[in-house]
Design an enzyme around this catalytic site. Structure first.
Site, PDB file in Angstrom:
ATOM      1  N   GLU A 122       0.821  -1.213   0.000  1.00  0.00           N
ATOM      2  CA  GLU A 122       0.000   0.000   0.000  1.00  0.00           C
ATOM      3  C   GLU A 122       0.857   1.266   0.000  1.00  0.00           C
ATOM      4  O   GLU A 122       1.812   1.367   0.765  1.00  0.00           O
ATOM      5  CB  GLU A 122      -0.905   0.032   1.239  1.00  0.00           C
ATOM      6  CG  GLU A 122      -1.637   1.362   1.344  1.00  0.00           C
ATOM      7  CD  GLU A 122      -2.509   1.494   2.575  1.00  0.00           C
ATOM      8  OE1 GLU A 122      -2.573   0.537   3.364  1.00  0.00           O
ATOM      9  OE2 GLU A 122      -3.107   2.570   2.730  1.00  0.00           O
ATOM     10  N   ASP A 188       9.624   5.300  15.569  1.00  0.00           N
ATOM     11  CA  ASP A 188       9.523   6.729  15.331  1.00  0.00           C
ATOM     12  C   ASP A 188       9.969   7.449  16.596  1.00  0.00           C
ATOM     13  O   ASP A 188       9.448   7.187  17.675  1.00  0.00           O
ATOM     14  CB  ASP A 188       8.064   7.081  14.994  1.00  0.00           C
ATOM     15  CG  ASP A 188       7.887   8.565  14.717  1.00  0.00           C
ATOM     16  OD1 ASP A 188       8.916   9.257  14.592  1.00  0.00           O
ATOM     17  OD2 ASP A 188       6.746   9.030  14.643  1.00  0.00           O
ATOM     18  N   ASP A 190      10.583  11.291  18.105  1.00  0.00           N
ATOM     19  CA  ASP A 190      10.197  12.647  17.772  1.00  0.00           C
ATOM     20  C   ASP A 190      10.649  13.576  18.894  1.00  0.00           C
ATOM     21  O   ASP A 190      10.387  13.289  20.065  1.00  0.00           O
ATOM     22  CB  ASP A 190       8.680  12.682  17.646  1.00  0.00           C
ATOM     23  CG  ASP A 190       8.222  13.902  16.902  1.00  0.00           C
ATOM     24  OD1 ASP A 190       7.415  13.747  15.988  1.00  0.00           O
ATOM     25  OD2 ASP A 190       8.679  14.991  17.246  1.00  0.00           O
TER      26      ASP A 190
END
Lengths: 501, 500
Positions: A122, A188, A190
């Protein structure tokens, strides 16, 4: 400008490309002299970085505030009218000339010839006007590229490989036949999650000082994934503004179900609890080998990058938080007294005070030195240990921004980070799409006195500061493909033997 | 039980009849033996039982499982669960050890075996039922494994013949420091044995950092064996349930078993499956009125409300938890959008529309995939979900204050909302220490509404069933609102209360 029409440009795009090109020189006229120097400094030499850093800080804020004056830093600040990073024409040129489609394809496909690994994958596009288009899929790299050039997404994300082609998902008789099969294990990190411990910047802003938090995080997570879990193909990618993503691409990692992803995430997660939960590190003693190893990695960073660079306990409010993490009430009292009498005492000294006061009897009579040591270790962890956005890692079907796309806010390309030269990575020196356009234009200048035919053999990205990043990506992908190929050959051989039996 | 190749026909099932006579022959099976108290439920039962037994055994097991699930909703510790379950298990599903001189060993084990497989049929049909069934069966297995004697447990584990590689002496010396850091034992006692397995086999031990990992292998101390066995049990059960689900349509059954199975699965309703609420009668539920209503909110929602008012912002899970709650109390989509827009007063319309509007609409099923829209969005979070999923991270305000706050912050929050009675605070503290977060929340509820509750009980307005423990934030609101408005209620409201 003959060079400006890239060989891949098809006719229908000619007009628009020329438009872009017509814009670009006009811009260069204003500012070319000055900013070439800066661009070179940014990418090549370290001494320039420090000077550049201050400017960049200002620049980032400006982008955020959408300030329209950028005369001061014409090189990389987006000009609001013509050179916005999310401008469709800028994006077109970028996707057409700089984006490493071929390696992206090989990376996701794990083989040179198209397979379902790529075909059932996808892709989600963020289109102009913040339209979000999901469940796109493409049989080959060319078709992906073509569609991206048609739609000009400001960025796109990569999702999992599904059991069937995501485009056909609605034609299936029962919806349970459409489910995610595999995806890289992602992490991830951040910098906004560090807001309560960093003092230099907040929100979306970063500087080289707080980037050190990401450097430490990468070191700790990377070594755990390699040594403990035995993963080999780990790519770290700058997220374009204030963080980094990891893509663990080993076959074993890609095919993990949600439960396994959750358990890795849990294994790596140490900082827990929200704003109200008080102490955020609660770990068992003796420390797990992963934690003691992490402490060894993090201790020097704590001294340098936290105590000295961040000075996290300068204000008495923040110092109070430090005291709340220490176990001995009497010791806290004497520390508080000492710090109140000398306002502005540096964090390094405050940290040292804990031990010196404890030794000189500032604590209660039966001071538990073991508990104090544990608390100090916990504090080091709270101020240095990676703060992962754990949701990204837990789910097989989580989408994550593709490497090499442009961050719409900063214009920076999401380049891979070479972990062998992790300390040298400068997030503020990462090429911006605007900078790349200028580089390619000024490269023509070099070309005029050099050999014409050499230019033809070079890809556009090879002429710019994007080159080292693409080359790193290529070597990463090649190593991955090699590993994917080998077991197949081995299996064939084994089968051959079995036949003889 | 021998470990066998999956592809081979089970010896017990092997056709012993001459193939020419096959269609006329009675199928013959080896009598199932139960050498161990515990069962991995690998082989389905084959003997005949009566229809009454079929139903009765299934219902008995279901009682046990439902109670086990209730224990987990109440957040009981393993020890409390064991104590709570003991009488029930003895009544409905007794299972004696080999060492006990019970004469009914075989019958007990047969019942256990058969009832498991009957419920497997009943609960294989949907994903949700399968997941819950596997969860409670695992709990039951764990419970029984824990109360087994060490000798029988070891014998059972040996009989499973799982391929675990013992760690050799030299390797053990090499990683001595690391291994002893994970064994959790004091210096004096020596860990007897370690096993090396792929880390994927023991995900829960990895998640809790209770094993040493090297190059993808987990080094498991022998005392963690039960947890590995349990993980293996769950894994096989999940796979078997998948297969059963696929085979179900082919059951092609007459009207004897199917109705029983249907009935069984319907009785296993989830207490938290969904809170289908309509607006509480008489309440004005609008964006403007939320501030007034917030005094009826449970602490988790009050905290979210306060954070929202303080920061004019909430992070993702905070918005999710709060907007679903508001949806549950009857705030419609338009009002909800107004509420969120006005609450986030520091941002521009543009930012709001871009970044937040979608999530609110998604929660109401206004946008999103087909299934989301058809289902009318997500349902409000139950306490269970708030307690167990997504603990809040830095800067986040969602979750359950009783669980996710430390004691000082919890106490000060309680005082801010007007709970300052010492005995209540003391009770909350004890509940928190015992991990009884529901109890704490209900304690506060009872304190805040003590007058109304008394009145309701005295006048018999609310039955005991309507006053049971609250396990859903929306229930908290509903009950709180109704109680506070007891005096004002007219006849119409009374009718309403009968129904709820």
């Amino acid at each position: 400008m003959p060079h400006s029409i890239s060989p891949e440009t098809d006719n229908q795009n000619m007009d628009t490309v020329e438009e872009t090109m017509a814009d670009a020189p006009a811009k260069n006229d204003e500012s070319q002299e000055g900013d070439n120097d800066i661009t070179m400094e940014e990418t090549n030499t370290l001494p320039g970085v420090v000077k550049e850093e201050e400017k960049m800080d200002v620049k980032l804020e400006e982008i955020l505030a959408a300030a329209d004056s950028d005369d001061e830093f014409p090189s990389s600040a987006p000009e609001p009218v013509r050179m916005n990073a999310a401008d469709p024409e800028v994006m077109r040129t970028f996707y057409q000339r700089f984006f490493p489609w071929r390696y992206l394809f090989q990376w996701l496909n794990h083989s040179p010839t198209p397979t379902n690994d790529f075909g059932h994958r996808e892709f989600a596009f963020t289109l102009q006007g913040d339209i979000y288009s999901r469940y796109n899929s493409f049989p080959s790299a060319d078709l992906l590229r073509k569609d991206v050039l048609r739609l000009l997404p400001s960025r796109f994300e990569i999702g999992p490989v599904y059991t069937t082609n995501p485009r056909d998902r609605k034609t299936l008789r029962n919806s349970s036949a459409f489910k995610p099969l595999s995806k890289e294990l992602c992490f991830d990190i951040d910098l906004t999650d560090y807001d309560d411990i960093r003092t230099c910047c907040d929100k979306a802003n970063i500087c080289n000082r707080c980037w050190q938090f990401i450097t430490m995080a990468i070191k700790v997570v990377d070594v755990a994934l390699r040594e403990d879990f035995g993963f080999k193909h780990i790519m770290w990618v700058y997220s374009g503004r204030r963080g980094a993503h990891a893509w663990v691409c080993d076959k074993k990692a890609r095919t993990m179900d949600d439960q396994k992803r959750r358990s890795i995430a849990g294994y790596l997660e140490v900082i827990r609890g929200g704003a109200q939960s008080g102490k955020k590190v609660n770990v068992w003693r003796p420390l797990h080998p992963h934690l003691s190893r992490s402490l060894n990695i993090l201790a020097p960073h704590f001294q340098e990058d936290v105590l000295e660079a961040q000075d996290p306990w300068a204000s008495s409010e923040r110092a109070e938080h430090l005291l709340s993490l220490l176990p001995d009430k009497a010791l806290n009292e004497s520390l508080r007294k000492k710090w109140d009498s000398s306002p502005g005492r540096a964090s390094t000294s405050k940290w040292a005070d804990i031990d010196s006061l404890a030794r000189s009897g500032g604590g209660s009579k039966n001071l538990d030195t073991k508990a104090l040591l544990d608390a100090k270790q916990d504090i080091v962890l709270e101020y240095t240990y990676p703060r992962l956005d754990i949701e990204v890692s837990k789910k097989l079907n989580h989408l994550l921004k593709s490497p090499f796309v442009v961050h719409p806010g900063t214009g920076r390309v999401c380049v891979p980070i070479d972990t062998r030269k992790l300390e040298d990575f400068d997030p503020l020196g990462v090429p911006t799409v605007q900078g790349l356009l200028e580089e390619i234009d000024s490269w023509k200048g070099d070309d005029e006195d050099g050999s014409e035919d050499k230019a033809k053999n070079l890809q556009d990205w090879e002429k710019t500061s994007l080159r080292p990043y693409v080359e790193y990506f290529r070597s990463f992908v090649l190593a991955l493909m090699k590993d994917e190929r080998d077991p197949k050959i081995k299996r064939e051989r084994e089968e051959g033997q079995a036949m003889e039996f | 039980m021998l470990r066998q190749d999956i592809n081979r026909i089970d010896p017990k099932r092997r056709n012993v009849v001459d193939y020419r006579k096959k269609q006329f022959a009675e199928p013959t099976y080896k009598e199932t033996e139960y050498p161990h108290r515990l069962n991995f439920y690998e082989t389905p039962p084959t003997a005949d039982i009566t229809l009454e037994q079929f139903e009765q055994w299934a219902i008995d097991r279901l009682r046990v499982l439902a109670e086990l699930e209730a224990c987990s909703f109440r957040n009981y510790s393993p020890a409390e669960t064991a104590a709570h379950m003991k009488p029930l298990l003895e009544k409905y599903l007794p299972l004696d050890s080999n060492s006990s001189s019970s004469t009914k060993l075989s019958a007990e084990r047969q019942k256990d075996h058969y009832s498991h497989f009957i419920l497997r049929l009943a609960f294989a049909s949907t994903e949700d039922l399968r997941r819950r069934f596997s969860r409670v069966e695992t709990t039951l297995f764990r419970l029984r494994l824990a109360e087994d004697t060490a000798r029988e447990r070891n014998a059972f584990i040996q009989s499973l013949n799982l391929d675990w590689e013992p760690v050799a002496e030299d390797e053990r010396n090499k990683y001595f420091a690391e291994l002893s850091a994970t064994s959790g034992s004091r210096k004096g006692e020596e860990e007897t044995a370690w096993y090396k397995v792929d880390w994927e086999r023991v995900p829960d031990l990895v998640e809790a950092r209770r094993v040493f990992l090297r190059a993808g292998k987990a080094y498991v101390p022998s005392k963690e064996l039960p947890s590995m066995v349990t993980a293996e049990f769950t894994k096989r059960l999940d796979r078997a349930l998948e297969l059963t689900a696929r085979a179900l349509p082919r059951l092609d059954e007459d009207d004897r078993l199917t109705p029983i199975l249907d009935h069984l699965s319907k009785n296993f309703v989830t207490p938290d499956a969904g809170y289908f609420s309509s607006a509480v009668a008489g309440a004005e539920i609008t964006a403007r009125n939320i501030d007034n209503l917030s005094s009826h909110f449970p602490l988790c929602m009050q905290h979210l409300h306060r954070s929202l008012r303080r920061d004019a912002h909430l992070k993702h899970y905070g918005r999710l938890q709060y907007s679903l709650f508001l949806k549950g109390i009857g705030l419609n989509l338009e009002e909800s959008l107004i509420f969120w827009r006005t609450s986030f007063h520091k941002i521009t319309d543009d930012t709001f529309n871009k970044e937040y509007r979608y999530q609110v609409r998604y929660a109401y099923g206004d946008v999103g995939g087909d299934s989301n829209r058809r289902g009318g969005g997500s349902s409000p979070f139950s306490c269970q979900k708030i307690l167990m999923e997504h603990p809040p991270g830095p800067g986040e305000a969602h979750g359950c204050p009783y669980r996710h706050f430390n004691l000082e912050n919890l106490t000060s929050l309680l005082q801010q909302v007007g709970v300052s009675d010492r005995s209540v605070l003391q009770g909350v503290k004890e509940d928190k220490e015992n991990q009884k977060f529901h109890m704490a929340c209900n304690r506060v509820f009872e304190y805040v509404h003590k007058n109304e509750l008394k009145k309701a009980k005295d006048e018999g307005i609310m039955t005991a069933a309507e006053l049971e423990t609250i396990v859903h934030p929306n229930k908290y609101f509903e009950r709180s609102y109704l109680l506070k408005n007891l005096g004002k209620s007219n006849n119409g409201d009374d009718v309403k209360m009968e129904g709820f």
